[in-house]
Design an enzyme around this catalytic site. Sequence first.
Site, mmCIF file in Angstrom:
data_model
loop_
_atom_site.group_PDB
_atom_site.id
_atom_site.type_symbol
_atom_site.label_atom_id
_atom_site.label_comp_id
_atom_site.label_asym_id
_atom_site.label_seq_id
_atom_site.Cartn_x
_atom_site.Cartn_y
_atom_site.Cartn_z
ATOM 1 N N ARG A 107 -1.757 -2.556 -17.836
ATOM 2 C CA ARG A 107 -3.017 -1.762 -18.015
ATOM 3 C C ARG A 107 -2.821 -0.610 -17.060
ATOM 4 N NH1 ARG A 107 -5.667 -3.911 -21.347
ATOM 5 N NH2 ARG A 107 -7.454 -3.231 -21.420
ATOM 6 N N TYR A 113 0.630 -1.031 0.388
ATOM 7 C CA TYR A 113 0.361 0.171 -0.132
ATOM 8 C C TYR A 113 0.403 1.308 -0.133
ATOM 9 C CZ TYR A 113 -5.198 -0.155 -0.191
ATOM 10 O OH TYR A 113 -6.257 -0.875 -0.174
ATOM 11 N N GLU A 171 -0.030 4.461 -0.313
ATOM 12 C CA GLU A 171 -1.442 6.085 -0.380
ATOM 13 C C GLU A 171 -0.190 7.654 -0.512
ATOM 14 O OE1 GLU A 171 -4.383 6.624 2.206
ATOM 15 O OE2 GLU A 171 -6.095 4.826 0.956
ATOM 16 N N ASP A 226 -6.175 14.116 -24.513
ATOM 17 C CA ASP A 226 -6.483 12.352 -24.407
ATOM 18 C C ASP A 226 -5.541 11.694 -25.844
ATOM 19 O OD1 ASP A 226 -7.126 10.082 -23.729
ATOM 20 O OD2 ASP A 226 -9.109 9.851 -23.203
ATOM 21 N N LYS A 278 -1.212 0.332 -24.519
ATOM 22 C CA LYS A 278 -1.933 0.545 -25.884
ATOM 23 C C LYS A 278 -0.839 0.634 -26.604
ATOM 24 C CE LYS A 278 -6.680 2.154 -25.123
ATOM 25 N NZ LYS A 278 -7.534 2.902 -24.408
ATOM 26 N N THR A 333 -3.705 6.325 -21.212
ATOM 27 C CA THR A 333 -2.775 5.240 -21.065
ATOM 28 C C THR A 333 -2.095 4.653 -21.249
ATOM 29 O OG1 THR A 333 -4.343 3.589 -22.856
ATOM 30 C CG2 THR A 333 -6.018 4.342 -21.515
HETATM 31 C C1 LIG Z 1 -9.158 3.393 -24.263
HETATM 32 C C2 LIG Z 1 -9.634 4.293 -23.867
HETATM 33 C C3 LIG Z 1 -9.447 5.542 -22.451
HETATM 34 C C4 LIG Z 1 -9.780 4.450 -21.589
HETATM 35 O O1 LIG Z 1 -9.023 3.790 -21.392
HETATM 36 P P1 LIG Z 1 -8.784 2.067 -20.452
HETATM 37 O O2 LIG Z 1 -8.161 2.257 -19.053
HETATM 38 O O3 LIG Z 1 -9.959 2.014 -20.687
HETATM 39 O O4 LIG Z 1 -9.922 3.482 -19.466
HETATM 40 C C5 LIG Z 1 -9.952 6.998 -22.571
HETATM 41 N N1 LIG Z 1 -9.560 7.678 -23.732
HETATM 42 C C6 LIG Z 1 -8.958 7.396 -24.898
HETATM 43 C C7 LIG Z 1 -8.974 8.060 -25.936
HETATM 44 C C8 LIG Z 1 -9.150 5.810 -24.880
HETATM 45 O O5 LIG Z 1 -8.660 5.035 -26.158
#
Ligand SMILES: *Cc1c(COP(=O)(O)O)cnc(C)c1O
Length: 424
Positions: free
Chosen positions: A233, A52, A54, A198, A227, A224
């Site tokens: 993840r 943990y 925090e 994003d 990807k 994220t």
């Molecule tokens: C995949 C994605 C997310 C969310 O990611 P998670 O890890 O699945 O919560 C947010 N924004 C965009 C543009 C994404 O492609």
Amino acid sequence: MRTALEQYDPQIYELIRQEEARQSGSIRLIPSENYVSRAVMMATSSCLTNKYAEGYPGKRYYEGQQVTDLIEKVAQDRAKKVFKADHANVQPYSGSVANLAAYAALIQPHDTIMGMSLVHGGHLTHGWKVSLTSKFFNSVSYEINTETGRLDYDKIRDLAKKHHPKILISGATAYPRTIDFEIFGQIAKEVGAYHVSDIAHIAGLVVAGIHKSPVPYADIVSTTTHKTLRGPRGGMLLCRAEHADKVDRAVFPGLQGGPHMHTLTAIAVALAEADTPEFVAYAKQIVKNAKALAEKLLEYGFNLVSGGTDNHLMLIDLRNKGIPGKKLAKALDRARIVTNYNTIPGDTAPPFNPSGLRLGTPAITTRGFKEPEAQQIAAFIHRVTENIDKESVIEEVGKEVLLLCSQFPVPEHFIIPNRNGGRQ
Ligand SMILES: *Cc1c(COP(=O)(O)O)cnc(C)c1O
């Protein structure tokens, strides 16, 4: 030597083996998926899952942080370096949580956010109606120009001037073209909005310098880590120094409790991997493979939204083929080609049975596929499409896919380590 997992939980062990076989024996074209390295996998399965932590380095709410503080600082420093950002928060559990934290850092509940419509390629968390982001905030969506399949910045500016959002969101989950983050930044300035960018899908391309970075033009950049960035993840926020405290407080204690230290540790590993010439070559190949796949699909008479791709993904508009996206996605899955059905801009079909198919090349590129294999995949997709109701042909394609996969074993990939860290 039987592994601990095999011994104590043979049922789950067997299911993991099945998933490993599925991942290695299929062509994975879901653009948000990838294969992580053995090093990343080892970090996620390390003893850091037991801790943990925090708070933040030097300001924790639990003792025993001698090592976790060092690890988190390494992760932050690597993130700042590869993204050239003043500040990095590596704690968000996922991209969705990172986005909510970004909004919470900058605005109040019921303020207006403006992002890309989900059915035009935006993410749920950009204010789509079923997402809490549209319940906590007032949400306005901009759309793609359905004729060009591209963003129309003048229209986005007009919409922003009309609604005066407090946050303008750039970035997408199904957009095959380069995004001009500089223009988004300008529009945000003109209407007095913050700019949140994003880059969940394209983070790896941004690190490699193949897609222009939003870092100089955005108040907060959200991503994220799993990807194109090819980490575990998780999620991450980057920002200018002026927003650092607000961002940190929004993540903890605003939204989350203890960070997932094993994930955070693996993020540090993935960031080191991303900071190499090999990763730049990988990212370049992702785009080359996407272009090769797109060109061949066009030759076979498929329509692509915007006519092609600049990045790692493409959207097939299946309306001229008369096959719904879901039906083709399911037939392809039986042929060991894994994709996802998707809406296309201006889709008149319902979202649960849309007219599009989304494909991407990050996972196959990790596997070592190059342009000839990408073209071969287009031929497979064509054959399945032309024989959508002929199960024998679909089965035949599946066998050829398996053969191709066996020639490109997933490198450095393992799911169940033995005592020596090797493959079982
Ligand atoms: C995949 C994605 C997310 C969310 O990611 P998670 O890890 O699945 O919560 C947010 N924004 C965009 C543009 C994404 O492609």
